[in-house]
Design a protein around this motif. Structure first.
Motif, PDB file in Angstrom:
ATOM      1  N   VAL A   1      89.736 -47.303 -40.252  1.00 58.61           N
ATOM      2  CA  VAL A   1      90.896 -48.145 -39.966  1.00 58.61           C
ATOM      3  C   VAL A   1      90.572 -49.162 -38.896  1.00 58.61           C
ATOM      4  N   LEU A   2      89.845 -48.763 -37.886  1.00 61.45           N
ATOM      5  CA  LEU A   2      89.594 -49.652 -36.749  1.00 61.45           C
ATOM      6  C   LEU A   2      88.143 -49.534 -36.314  1.00 61.45           C
ATOM      7  N   GLN A   3      87.480 -50.683 -36.223  1.00 57.43           N
ATOM      8  CA  GLN A   3      86.123 -50.742 -35.706  1.00 57.43           C
ATOM      9  C   GLN A   3      86.166 -51.355 -34.309  1.00 57.43           C
ATOM     10  N   VAL A   4      85.736 -50.587 -33.336  1.00 53.92           N
ATOM     11  CA  VAL A   4      85.706 -51.081 -31.956  1.00 53.92           C
ATOM     12  C   VAL A   4      84.332 -51.691 -31.708  1.00 53.92           C
ATOM     13  N   ARG A   5      84.322 -52.954 -31.318  1.00 54.07           N
ATOM     14  CA  ARG A   5      83.083 -53.712 -31.190  1.00 54.07           C
ATOM     15  C   ARG A   5      82.692 -53.882 -29.717  1.00 54.07           C
ATOM     16  N   ALA A   6      81.423 -54.220 -29.518  1.00 48.22           N
ATOM     17  CA  ALA A   6      80.892 -54.390 -28.163  1.00 48.22           C
ATOM     18  C   ALA A   6      81.400 -55.691 -27.565  1.00 48.22           C
ATOM     19  N   PRO A   7      81.989 -55.654 -26.360  1.00 50.96           N
ATOM     20  CA  PRO A   7      82.454 -56.896 -25.734  1.00 50.96           C
ATOM     21  C   PRO A   7      81.324 -57.759 -25.203  1.00 50.96           C
ATOM     22  N   VAL A   8      80.155 -57.147 -24.906  1.00 53.12           N
ATOM     23  CA  VAL A   8      79.016 -57.890 -24.365  1.00 53.12           C
ATOM     24  C   VAL A   8      77.743 -57.279 -24.938  1.00 53.12           C
ATOM     25  N   SER A   9      76.639 -57.984 -24.724  1.00 50.23           N
ATOM     26  CA  SER A   9      75.318 -57.446 -25.087  1.00 50.23           C
ATOM     27  C   SER A   9      74.759 -56.669 -23.900  1.00 50.23           C
ATOM     28  N   GLY A  10      74.077 -55.563 -24.207  1.00 54.40           N
ATOM     29  CA  GLY A  10      73.508 -54.772 -23.129  1.00 54.40           C
ATOM     30  C   GLY A  10      73.014 -53.430 -23.608  1.00 54.40           C
ATOM     31  N   LEU A  11      72.951 -52.489 -22.678  1.00 54.38           N
ATOM     32  CA  LEU A  11      72.491 -51.130 -22.962  1.00 54.38           C
ATOM     33  C   LEU A  11      73.655 -50.159 -22.896  1.00 54.38           C
ATOM     34  N   VAL A  12      73.533 -49.082 -23.650  1.00 57.72           N
ATOM     35  CA  VAL A  12      74.498 -47.993 -23.549  1.00 57.72           C
ATOM     36  C   VAL A  12      74.075 -47.126 -22.368  1.00 57.72           C
ATOM     37  N   LEU A  13      74.889 -47.116 -21.332  1.00 54.23           N
ATOM     38  CA  LEU A  13      74.579 -46.349 -20.134  1.00 54.23           C
ATOM     39  C   LEU A  13      75.026 -44.898 -20.250  1.00 54.23           C
ATOM     40  N   THR A  14      76.229 -44.701 -20.741  1.00 56.46           N
ATOM     41  CA  THR A  14      76.801 -43.352 -20.821  1.00 56.46           C
ATOM     42  C   THR A  14      77.555 -43.215 -22.134  1.00 56.46           C
ATOM     43  N   ARG A  15      77.408 -42.055 -22.765  1.00 60.00           N
ATOM     44  CA  ARG A  15      78.193 -41.736 -23.952  1.00 60.00           C
ATOM     45  C   ARG A  15      79.088 -40.558 -23.591  1.00 60.00           C
ATOM     46  N   TYR A  16      80.376 -40.858 -23.411  1.00 60.51           N
ATOM     47  CA  TYR A  16      81.325 -39.829 -23.008  1.00 60.51           C
ATOM     48  C   TYR A  16      81.721 -38.919 -24.175  1.00 60.51           C
ATOM     49  N   ARG A  17      81.770 -39.478 -25.371  1.00 62.81           N
ATOM     50  CA  ARG A  17      82.140 -38.693 -26.556  1.00 62.81           C
ATOM     51  C   ARG A  17      81.103 -38.937 -27.640  1.00 62.81           C
ATOM     52  N   CYS A  18      80.683 -37.868 -28.273  1.00 61.23           N
ATOM     53  CA  CYS A  18      79.738 -38.006 -29.374  1.00 61.23           C
ATOM     54  C   CYS A  18      80.303 -37.423 -30.672  1.00 61.23           C
ATOM     55  N   CYS A  19      81.078 -36.362 -30.551  1.00 59.07           N
ATOM     56  CA  CYS A  19      81.560 -35.664 -31.737  1.00 59.07           C
ATOM     57  C   CYS A  19      82.908 -36.212 -32.171  1.00 59.07           C
ATOM     58  N   GLU A  20      83.186 -36.052 -33.441  1.00 56.96           N
ATOM     59  CA  GLU A  20      84.453 -36.551 -33.963  1.00 56.96           C
ATOM     60  C   GLU A  20      85.598 -35.657 -33.502  1.00 56.96           C
ATOM     61  N   GLY A  21      86.774 -36.262 -33.493  1.00 58.33           N
ATOM     62  CA  GLY A  21      87.955 -35.527 -33.065  1.00 58.33           C
ATOM     63  C   GLY A  21      89.036 -36.490 -32.611  1.00 58.33           C
ATOM     64  N   SER A  22      90.184 -35.965 -32.309  1.00 59.84           N
ATOM     65  CA  SER A  22      91.317 -36.775 -31.880  1.00 59.84           C
ATOM     66  C   SER A  22      91.096 -37.265 -30.458  1.00 59.84           C
ATOM     67  N   VAL A  23      91.466 -38.530 -30.227  1.00 56.82           N
ATOM     68  CA  VAL A  23      91.377 -39.131 -28.899  1.00 56.82           C
ATOM     69  C   VAL A  23      92.708 -39.801 -28.595  1.00 56.82           C
ATOM     70  N   SER A  24      92.979 -39.926 -27.318  1.00 52.90           N
ATOM     71  CA  SER A  24      94.175 -40.621 -26.872  1.00 52.90           C
ATOM     72  C   SER A  24      93.817 -42.046 -26.487  1.00 52.90           C
ATOM     73  N   ALA A  25      94.804 -42.899 -26.472  1.00 55.54           N
ATOM     74  CA  ALA A  25      94.571 -44.281 -26.062  1.00 55.54           C
ATOM     75  C   ALA A  25      94.102 -44.319 -24.623  1.00 55.54           C
ATOM     76  N   GLY A  26      92.992 -45.031 -24.406  1.00 57.47           N
ATOM     77  CA  GLY A  26      92.434 -45.131 -23.060  1.00 57.47           C
ATOM     78  C   GLY A  26      91.340 -44.143 -22.766  1.00 57.47           C
ATOM     79  N   ASP A  27      91.073 -43.188 -23.660  1.00 54.86           N
ATOM     80  CA  ASP A  27      89.982 -42.246 -23.418  1.00 54.86           C
ATOM     81  C   ASP A  27      88.643 -42.983 -23.432  1.00 54.86           C
TER      82      ASP A  27
END
Length: 402
Positions: A205-231
């Motif tokens: 439904v929704l693809q969240v895109r990168a606002p800038v070019s760079g490196l991924v510093l931290t991945r807070y979530r990796c597994c699928e599941g329900s998330v709240s707005a702002g997580d």
């Protein structure tokens, strides 16, 4: 005849007594006090401040879930490079979304707020462009005047500097517009989901895109599941914005000035160079390992231009040792700091002259670790006593330990 022999015996006994007294006096004479010595020398001297610091990124972007939904597995990992507008993760509707009037109203308010921020960002961009165009025109006029020798080079350089700074402000305003556009898109997506306008399909439904070019510093979530707005899902950054924060003692921070050179060591590779960019105007209290409250001031250090930090392996949160070069000279009269002591309110040292300790008043200058600069009172080649104890006094015979 017998009387002459008796005087000879008396003379022999007297000589033996005098010899014994001399031997006893020699055995009981004060022995020289053993001392450690060092020579006053002339050589290079550096007054520096060494403290531990941490690398950090000047700007980071936390990419969070714009809406509540079902997060698909995030395949991007720490260290991966992403380009602007690349898809970072996908969100699907929750299996049973709860939509109500309040949620819709909040989504509409968020969209209006995002649109207002976009308009404000566009207005700032127009202002920055106008200022930049005016600065460029002014620079051209000043250059013509400089070619005719009507103004100084300094005035022309000031106009050039103003033009360059306004160009940078225009680029910053343009980035602000892009960020505001992404916020509007996110708000519209939120409103669309809250209104139930998205079609049901197997596609994301929704693809969240990168606002800038760079490196991924931290991945807070990796597994699928329900998330709240702002997580938070990912944190992005660019190693080109890498800097160092060093928390110095306030008494050391006041000795620094922006632009001072900094040697960067202790990070695992060859020494690097940098310079002081900013000294924080306020400090904070930190308790040391010994339980002493210390006033610390954050100092920001920039790496020297031209360094490829990604190739070197440096990243955010790495430990480094920063040496701030306060003052340096090649020919400086210097001595061990351990030779100094206070006598009647003056700095003094013991100098060895003819095997005896002689006190001299000296004027020390800068200090660096175990070495101090000598401004007056000593000359190159003088031998001073280091760590003088209670047995060392004016005129006492001393012997240097090997």
């Amino acid at each position: 005849m017998k009387k002459g022999r008796r005087w000879i015996r008396y003379a022999i006994w007297a000589a033996l007594g005098l010899g014994l007294l001399a031997l006893l006096a020699w055995a009981l004479r004060p022995m020289p006090v053993p001392v450690n010595v060092a020579s006053v020398s002339v050589g290079p001297f550096t007054d520096s401040i060494i403290e531990e610091g941490r690398t950090r990124l000047r700007d980071t972007w936390n990419v969070s879930a714009p809406i509540a939904g079902f997060l698909q597995r995030v395949t991007i990992e720490e260290g991966d490079r992403v380009a602007e507008d690349d898809t970072l993760f996908r969100l699907e509707p929750n299996p049973a979304p709860a939509l109500d009037v309040r949620t819709r109203q909040q989504a509409e308010d968020s969209l209006q707020a995002a649109q207002a921020r976009l308009r404000a960002a566009q207005a700032n961009l127009e202002t920055a462009r106008a200022d930049r165009r005016f600065a460029e025109a002014e620079y051209q006029r000043y250059r013509q005047l400089h070619e005719r020798n009507l103004i100084s080079t300094a005035e022309l350089e000031q106009r050039q500097n103003l033009r360059d700074r306004l160009r940078a402000l225009e680029n910053s305003a343009a980035s602000g517009v892009e960020v505001a556009r992404f916020e509007v898109e996110s708000a519209r997506a939120l409103l669309a989901v809250a209104s139930g306008q998205r079609s049901e399909s197997d596609q994301p439904v929704l693809q969240v895109r990168a606002p800038v070019s760079g490196l991924v510093l931290t991945r807070y979530r990796c597994c699928e599941g329900s998330v709240s707005a702002g997580d938070p899902i990912l944190e992005l950054g660019s190693l080109d914005d890498l800097e160092i924060q060093v928390d110095l003692l306030s008494m050391d921070a006041v000795r620094l000035r922006p632009g001072m050179s900094v040697n960067i060591t202790g990070w695992g590779g060859e020494p690097l160079t940098g310079h002081v960019r900013r000294i924080a105007p306020s400090g904070f209290t930190r308790t040391s390992a010994l339980g002493v409250d210390e006033q610390r001031v954050p100092v920001i250090v920039d790496f020297a231009d031209g360094l490829d930090l990604a190739t070197l392996g440096l990243g955010s949160g790495f430990r480094v040792d920063a040496e701030f070069l306060v003052w340096a000279a090649d020919e400086v009269l210097q001595m061990p700091t351990s030779a100094l002591f206070r006598h009647q309110g003056e700095w003094s040292v013991f100098v060895i002259e003819a095997g005896r300790a002689v006190r001299r008043s000296v004027e020390p200058g800068r200090r660096q670790g175990l070495v101090s600069q000598v401004l007056s009172g000593l000359e190159a080649g003088d031998t001073v006593i280091t760590h003088p104890g209670e047995r060392v006094a004016e005129g006492v015979r001393v012997s240097a330990d090997e």
